[in-house]
Design a protein around this motif. Structure first.
Motif, PDB file in Angstrom:
ATOM      1  N   HIS A  60      53.539 -81.419 113.138  1.00  0.00           N
ATOM      2  CA  HIS A  60      52.595 -80.499 113.912  1.00  0.00           C
ATOM      3  C   HIS A  60      51.189 -80.946 114.238  1.00  0.00           C
ATOM      4  O   HIS A  60      51.182 -80.643 115.352  1.00  0.00           O
ATOM      5  CB  HIS A  60      52.592 -79.135 113.355  1.00  0.00           C
ATOM      6  N   GLY A  63      50.931 -83.328 117.043  1.00  0.00           N
ATOM      7  CA  GLY A  63      50.948 -82.660 118.458  1.00  0.00           C
ATOM      8  C   GLY A  63      49.811 -81.902 118.839  1.00  0.00           C
ATOM      9  O   GLY A  63      50.036 -82.832 120.150  1.00  0.00           O
ATOM     10  N   ILE A  64      49.386 -81.960 117.898  1.00  0.00           N
ATOM     11  CA  ILE A  64      47.957 -81.735 118.143  1.00  0.00           C
ATOM     12  C   ILE A  64      46.960 -82.491 118.356  1.00  0.00           C
ATOM     13  O   ILE A  64      46.806 -82.206 119.719  1.00  0.00           O
ATOM     14  CB  ILE A  64      47.279 -80.931 117.289  1.00  0.00           C
ATOM     15  N   GLU A  67      48.195 -84.519 122.353  1.00  0.00           N
ATOM     16  CA  GLU A  67      47.425 -83.499 123.212  1.00  0.00           C
ATOM     17  C   GLU A  67      46.659 -84.036 123.180  1.00  0.00           C
ATOM     18  O   GLU A  67      45.643 -83.828 123.966  1.00  0.00           O
ATOM     19  CB  GLU A  67      48.092 -81.669 123.123  1.00  0.00           C
ATOM     20  N   TYR A 102      60.307 -83.035 115.572  1.00  0.00           N
ATOM     21  CA  TYR A 102      59.134 -83.456 116.816  1.00  0.00           C
ATOM     22  C   TYR A 102      59.304 -83.047 117.801  1.00  0.00           C
ATOM     23  O   TYR A 102      59.198 -84.020 118.883  1.00  0.00           O
ATOM     24  CB  TYR A 102      58.911 -85.116 116.485  1.00  0.00           C
ATOM     25  N   THR A 103      58.744 -82.040 118.416  1.00  0.00           N
ATOM     26  CA  THR A 103      58.854 -80.795 119.544  1.00  0.00           C
ATOM     27  C   THR A 103      57.650 -80.412 120.224  1.00  0.00           C
ATOM     28  O   THR A 103      58.180 -79.897 121.383  1.00  0.00           O
ATOM     29  CB  THR A 103      60.036 -79.703 118.924  1.00  0.00           C
ATOM     30  N   HIS A 104      57.050 -80.698 119.724  1.00  0.00           N
ATOM     31  CA  HIS A 104      55.323 -80.541 120.377  1.00  0.00           C
ATOM     32  C   HIS A 104      55.333 -81.305 122.129  1.00  0.00           C
ATOM     33  O   HIS A 104      56.056 -82.303 122.157  1.00  0.00           O
ATOM     34  CB  HIS A 104      54.025 -81.130 119.940  1.00  0.00           C
ATOM     35  N   SER A 106      53.471 -82.461 123.754  1.00  0.00           N
ATOM     36  CA  SER A 106      52.472 -84.218 123.865  1.00  0.00           C
ATOM     37  C   SER A 106      53.373 -85.643 123.672  1.00  0.00           C
ATOM     38  O   SER A 106      53.064 -86.373 123.653  1.00  0.00           O
ATOM     39  CB  SER A 106      51.482 -83.719 122.698  1.00  0.00           C
TER      40      SER A 106
END
Length: 316
Positions: A60, A63-64, A67, A102-104, A106
């Protein structure tokens, strides 16, 4: 069968999954498209536990940060699917430990190399060199399978089983790999040279240094003025280095961590040792390589910049 050391280029991850690869290095090129000619990426290792041991939380935060940095790719430094790798193309562990974690957005990066054995995901590849071309120069990643170097995997494998079909005879394989790596490093005109492996060369982690790499690989890295050696294996986050020398960066905190299990190390060299979960980010320009370590909550643990011209690093 024990699989995994490094990683392959996918929609998301630049990884090499190595089942004992051939030693010949293949050179692949990938253009950099950012207007400022910079390159940004994340590094994570030792994950693959179906979301457990905070793997999902690390993903998570990746991903942040991904991005925020508009990353180009992710490098994984090995041990991707615990405990024994994937048992085939349809192994559910692939979805449970990778696709569903790993779905984000970005982290979903288009692959410009070739299609993957798992559609839109990971590819089994050999030790390789990835070129990222900048208008002012080039950064090259030399991804090396370090498994065959480790003597105990052959003499005392314990409960693990390995597929060495593309490695034996081992001495010849290692000799060829070192020769090819040395040749490609000498041919390189890249501004930056990064070598990526799974096992540590300098580490205060539980496993300790991999002496075979110290004896056989490190002299080649030093002779060819490699800038960074990036690895996993030890389940921690770590930065070891001195001015004018190779920086040794460990990012093995993708899931299960080993709290409190450290080896003595010179505090002048040990810039960071964190035995919890987390990952790294990089931002590369012609003159500087900036790297940041994050914990499982996205807090910055350590950040540094490696200046190309002066061969010095400093906090920022």
């Amino acid at each position: 069968m024990k699989t995994s050391v490094l990683f392959g280029l996918t929609l998301m991850f630049l990884c090499i999954f190595i089942n004992g690869s051939l030693s010949k290095l293949e050179r692949l090129e990938h253009p950099v498209t950012k207007s400022d000619d910079s390159l940004s990426f994340l590094v994570v290792g030792d994950w693959g536990r179906k979301g457990g041991f905070n793997q999902s939380l690390v993903a998570h935060q990746m991903g942040i940060v991904g991005e925020q940095l508009d990353i180009d790719f992710v490098i994984s430094v090995g041990d991707n699917f615990y405990d024994d790798g994937l048992k085939g193309d349809n192994d559910p562990s692939f979805e449970e430990s990778f696709s569903h974690i790993y779905t984000h957005p970005s982290l979903q990066k288009q692959c410009t190399i070739k299609s993957c054995s798992h559609p839109k995901r990971l590819e089994m590849v050999l030790s390789q060199i990835f070129n990222f071309v900048l208008s002012s120069g080039m950064v090259e990643f030399f991804l090396v399978d370090t498994n065959p170097f480790v003597e105990k995997y052959f003499t005392d494998p314990g409960d693990d089983t390995y597929d060495w079909s593309n490695v034996l005879p081992r001495k010849k394989h290692i000799s060829n790999l070192l020769h090819d790596l040395d040749l490609e490093l000498k041919k390189s005109r890249a501004t930056w040279k990064f070598v990526v492996g799974h096992h540590g060369i300098k580490t205060a982690g539980q496993h300790g240094v991999t002496q075979e790499l110290v004896d056989q690989l490190l002299p080649i890295l030093e002779e060819n003025k490699v800038d960074l050696y990036i690895n996993g294996h030890d389940h921690c986050l770590q930065h070891i280095g001195s001015d004018g020398e190779i920086q040794f960066l460990t990012s093995g905190g993708g899931s299960k961590a080993w709290r409190g299990e450290t080896q003595p190390w010179d505090p002048k060299e040990l810039k960071l040792y964190y035995d919890g979960q987390g990952f790294m980010s990089f931002h590369i320009t012609h003159s500087q390589a900036k790297f940041v370590y994050y914990d499982v909550f996205g807090n910055v643990l350590h950040q540094s910049k490696w200046c190309k011209d002066s061969k010095t690093f400093g906090l920022f």
